[in-house]
Design a protein around this motif. Sequence first.
Motif, PDB file in Angstrom:
ATOM      1  N   LEU A  94       1.736  10.682  -1.073  1.00  9.52           N
ATOM      2  CA  LEU A  94       2.252   9.381  -1.487  1.00  9.52           C
ATOM      3  C   LEU A  94       1.577   8.316  -0.640  1.00  9.52           C
ATOM      4  CD1 LEU A  94       4.309   7.683  -3.161  1.00  9.52           C
ATOM      5  CD2 LEU A  94       5.904   7.976  -1.251  1.00  9.52           C
ATOM      6  N   TYR A  95       0.920   7.372  -1.313  1.00  9.02           N
ATOM      7  CA  TYR A  95       0.218   6.292  -0.628  1.00  9.02           C
ATOM      8  C   TYR A  95       0.956   4.979  -0.868  1.00  9.02           C
ATOM      9  CZ  TYR A  95      -3.727   9.427   0.107  1.00  9.02           C
ATOM     10  OH  TYR A  95      -4.528  10.479   0.505  1.00  9.02           O
ATOM     11  N   ARG A  96       1.453   4.380   0.209  1.00 13.06           N
ATOM     12  CA  ARG A  96       2.126   3.085   0.126  1.00 13.06           C
ATOM     13  C   ARG A  96       1.097   1.975   0.129  1.00 13.06           C
ATOM     14  NH1 ARG A  96       5.031   2.529   5.078  1.00 13.06           N
ATOM     15  NH2 ARG A  96       3.195   1.433   5.835  1.00 13.06           N
ATOM     16  N   ASN A  97       1.217   1.081  -0.851  1.00 15.67           N
ATOM     17  CA  ASN A  97       0.366  -0.101  -0.925  1.00 15.67           C
ATOM     18  C   ASN A  97       0.843  -1.096   0.124  1.00 15.67           C
ATOM     19  OD1 ASN A  97      -1.012  -2.471  -1.704  1.00 15.67           O
ATOM     20  ND2 ASN A  97      -0.983  -1.866  -3.861  1.00 15.67           N
ATOM     21  N   ASN A  98      -0.039  -1.461   1.034  1.00 16.82           N
ATOM     22  CA  ASN A  98       0.336  -2.376   2.112  1.00 16.82           C
ATOM     23  C   ASN A  98       0.295  -3.837   1.700  1.00 16.82           C
ATOM     24  OD1 ASN A  98       0.629  -0.202   3.941  1.00 16.82           O
ATOM     25  ND2 ASN A  98      -1.589  -0.185   4.287  1.00 16.82           N
ATOM     26  N   GLY A  99      -0.104  -4.099   0.453  1.00 15.70           N
ATOM     27  CA  GLY A  99      -0.099  -5.468  -0.047  1.00 15.70           C
ATOM     28  C   GLY A  99      -1.308  -6.284   0.334  1.00 15.70           C
ATOM     29  N   ASP A 100      -2.220  -5.694   1.114  1.00 16.49           N
ATOM     30  CA  ASP A 100      -3.415  -6.430   1.548  1.00 16.49           C
ATOM     31  C   ASP A 100      -4.694  -5.706   1.163  1.00 16.49           C
ATOM     32  OD1 ASP A 100      -3.312  -4.241   3.190  1.00 16.49           O
ATOM     33  OD2 ASP A 100      -3.212  -5.363   5.075  1.00 16.49           O
ATOM     34  N   GLY A 101      -4.598  -4.799   0.171  1.00 11.60           N
ATOM     35  CA  GLY A 101      -5.766  -4.047  -0.263  1.00 11.60           C
ATOM     36  C   GLY A 101      -5.927  -2.713   0.440  1.00 11.60           C
ATOM     37  N   THR A 102      -5.038  -2.388   1.356  1.00 10.86           N
ATOM     38  CA  THR A 102      -5.090  -1.102   2.050  1.00 10.86           C
ATOM     39  C   THR A 102      -3.869  -0.270   1.694  1.00 10.86           C
ATOM     40  OG1 THR A 102      -3.917  -1.881   4.038  1.00 10.86           O
ATOM     41  CG2 THR A 102      -6.327  -2.183   3.961  1.00 10.86           C
ATOM     42  N   PHE A 103      -3.966   1.037   1.978  1.00 14.18           N
ATOM     43  CA  PHE A 103      -2.891   1.977   1.673  1.00 14.18           C
ATOM     44  C   PHE A 103      -2.635   2.863   2.883  1.00 14.18           C
ATOM     45  CE2 PHE A 103      -4.674   0.696  -2.322  1.00 14.18           C
ATOM     46  CZ  PHE A 103      -3.644   0.745  -3.244  1.00 14.18           C
ATOM     47  N   THR A 104      -1.389   3.314   3.008  1.00 13.92           N
ATOM     48  CA  THR A 104      -1.005   4.232   4.073  1.00 13.92           C
ATOM     49  C   THR A 104      -0.359   5.462   3.461  1.00 13.92           C
ATOM     50  OG1 THR A 104      -0.624   2.400   5.627  1.00 13.92           O
ATOM     51  CG2 THR A 104       0.378   4.531   6.157  1.00 13.92           C
ATOM     52  N   GLU A 105      -0.813   6.666   3.854  1.00 15.01           N
ATOM     53  CA  GLU A 105      -0.240   7.893   3.326  1.00 15.01           C
ATOM     54  C   GLU A 105       1.095   8.165   4.013  1.00 15.01           C
ATOM     55  OE1 GLU A 105       0.944  11.202   1.696  1.00 15.01           O
ATOM     56  OE2 GLU A 105       0.519  11.417   3.839  1.00 15.01           O
TER      57      GLU A 105
END
Length: 688
Positions: free
Chosen positions: A365-376
């Motif tokens: 599951l990758y969370r969208n950080n809202g700034d063009g990046t993602f965190t697993e």
Amino acid sequence: MKNNTLLIIFLSFCLNLSAQTYDNCTAAANATPIGAGTHFVGNLNGELPPIFCNGNDGNNVEYAEWLKYVPNDNYAVTINSDLDTNAGKDTRFNIYKGDCNNLVCVGGDDDSGEIYGNYLSKYTLNVVAGETYYIVWDNKWETINTSASNFEFELIEGVELLEPITFNSQNASISGSYKRGFVDINGDYLDDLVAIDPDKIYLKLQNASGGFTSVEKNTSVADNFPSWSLAAGDYNADGYTDLLYGDTNGVTFMKSNQTGTSGFDSVEYEEISFPQSIFSQRSNFVDVNNDGHLDAFVCHDTGPSVTFYNNGIDNTLTFNNTNGLGDYYTGGNYGSIWIDYDNDKDLDLYIAKCGGSYPRDVDQLYRNNGDGTFTEVGNIAGLADDIQAWSAAWGDFDNDGDMDVLVGSSIGDDHKLMRNNGDGTFTNVTAGSGISEANNGIEFIAADFDNDGNLDVFANGSFLFGNGDLTFNFFDYFNSGTSGGIGDANNDGFLDLFTSNTLRINNGNSNNWIKIVTVGDQNGGYSNINGIGARVEINTPSGTQIRDVQSGTGFRYMSTLNTHFGIGTDTSINYVRVYWPSGIINQINNPNINDTLVIVEDAENSLGINDEEAMDLVIYPNPTKDVLYIKNMTNYKNAFYTIFDINGRRVANNPLNQSIDVSNLSQGSYLLRIVNEHGVKIKKFIKN
């Protein structure tokens, strides 16, 4: 003496039965529920319900009597006054669930009796164990000569569950080796049938007047075919749908190009194939970097997943495999679905994994950080499973405002149902949910097939019909392994299936519905033209439902880009609200039901952007250099924030916490907007 004793016993029996009816909902709610058997209803002199169901109306109705019923199991229940003791009478009832301050129609009947008089009543419904139901008899047809009082009725339970819907199967009669799509191709918002050959696209275009028109589009011989998956979306924003083919060797796009002025007749398809070796699994059109233009994402089985970025100028796509999404070096990526699981109104990514050993086979599951990046965050969320899943069905199965997930197993009996806790974590609620009987396989897709307002799951030929509380009723409709695209083949508001060469038409029922078409303002520089990534929310007297606009669900097939909602017996919709990927929020109040609503992104009428500043929203320091703080967070529970620059473009988007990091913003003036269930608040601030 014997006759008097019998009379006393009979009167006592009737009095005891009469005592089971009550004059209002509150009294019934506090009473002992009735069970199976025969019950007596005496004089009707109580309060009327606030709404009436199944076409029943409140005209010329004065009184009613209430009974409470709570089933011990999931089964079909029949309520029947068509009895010999009621010959010559005229009865009517409505059935509700919920609490007395928020009753929801379930069903009802007036004149379905057949044996002892067609003015008597009979109705069968599926019930859920532990749910409270209210059976309300009224005096609609009480006259001098006709009695609607002093009658008996049967409550029969334990009957096998009724199939909520039925399908009529018909030959689709469409050529093409790869029958993969059920989606609007020609821009008229009606779902079409799509099949592919190496050098041709076969279409059956739905006519507004009913039926289909067969169309063939010649193409160059594609380097790759949709043997594994087909995705659809208008990535060049010309009003016509483009296609993405994926197979074991690579990816091919078929881009629509209009060469004349005769509409879709003058559209030709340009093949764009990429040289990279990609073992394509699920593919999606989605705006990965949220620049307003559709990109493409492809799960890679033998290497890191890939993205094709749209430059937004001439719609050139660029291959990229370094963005960190599904990046395990030997792949294992099968079923990608883009969904807003954390309610911050941008799309996150879930990948169902299959094959190999730990950690290759662990879902992500990758969370969208809202700034063009993602965190697993799969492990943190509780979704780091290894159950051999090719796809997962995401949706708000309990209608509490956030997305839950059913992770479907391809080879075992270990399907998992995970409830969204609303705090970034999920709880396993598989036990007792009824999902274990679902057919194994590679296709699990959420949709409301019976339009009752509760999401269902189509699972490889079987259906899990949702009860709205994370429990399901299982029905095995078709052969195990049957799958296909989902859409509306006759524009009747009920979802149909396109499986191989067969079109399975949903025969529907009396439930109401609405269909939403989202059209993004890509020319204005806001959201992609399909509105893919938008959150659509509707509010009815029964509550709130949500959907996310998606391209690519399940594993292999492409389903409709239109957004469907069933609303059950509700006869009105308070509002439809769209949270666009750009951050714009548009709302339509009191739309027509049983109709298609086209919503075009409208920046000038976005909720919040042009509203007066909220005086009770206090942020500090302002101006700020690195961090903004919110005073009195108790007013902003379950909220998300969006920051817009001076040109109205979204530059940040996240769930709201006590502080907001703005250190990466350029110097200048910005608009902070905070949204939760209580409304929209805005505040201007300056970044130093």
